[in-house]
Design an enzyme around this catalytic site. Sequence first.
Site: not given
Length: 243
Positions: A11, A79-80, A135, A149, A179, A181
């Site tokens: 996903r 990525n997870a 992130s 996080y 990335p 949002f």
Amino acid sequence: MKKIVVTGASRGIGLAISKQLLKDGYEVLGTHNRSEMPDVLTDNDRFTSIRTDLSDIESVTESLKTILTKTPPDGLINNAGIFIGSDMTDSDKDWLAVWDRVMLVNLKSSSLLSKWFVNGCLDTNAEGILVNIASRAAYRGDLQEYAAYAASKGGMAAFTKSIARDFSRKGIVAYTVAPGFIHTDMAESAIDRFGVEGLTKESAFDEITTPEEVANLVSWLVRGEVKHMSGSTFHINGGSYMV
């Protein structure tokens, strides 16, 4: 045919990356845990699905260590990750439990996979490309309840630079993608809560970044055309945090 391992492929950003890599002609091995793999991946004969739980080191070892060490892929994309909140007013026990879980999934497991990948490349005298999806929060921080996080992703970025410093000369390059949002199904609750305008008020755009745009960036990196950018962080956040 080059093979790429993508964690969290079922996903969001991982799904978009896997679809793009398949479109580009790669063989893709994607991991998932609770979410089922969509048909768009499993119907492709160049895609292999592996179920593993990144919060369980034994599960990760059984499912991925041999793949990454004995016949290492050409690239690994970590990525997870999980995004769990814990307020400063929570009890110490509950607060630390969230930190332990977030660090285990986002940093410890991804670093262990990277270790196996690097060792596999060294043992087989192969080149490799490592892409760690961090992130924006790693660089600008996040709300206090998501400090774990942000810290986990900051650790991921620092770890990636450490890999790049020691192993680029041996043909193993490493990049961080950070990335902001991203418009995924996991983001729908935030969109419902704050609206697109609320989530883009600090952005240079009036729209939320798509996972396909992140996938295009990752696809470019795994081509191996910018090896001397090893150790770099690629920020893709709609201009909401410019470095």
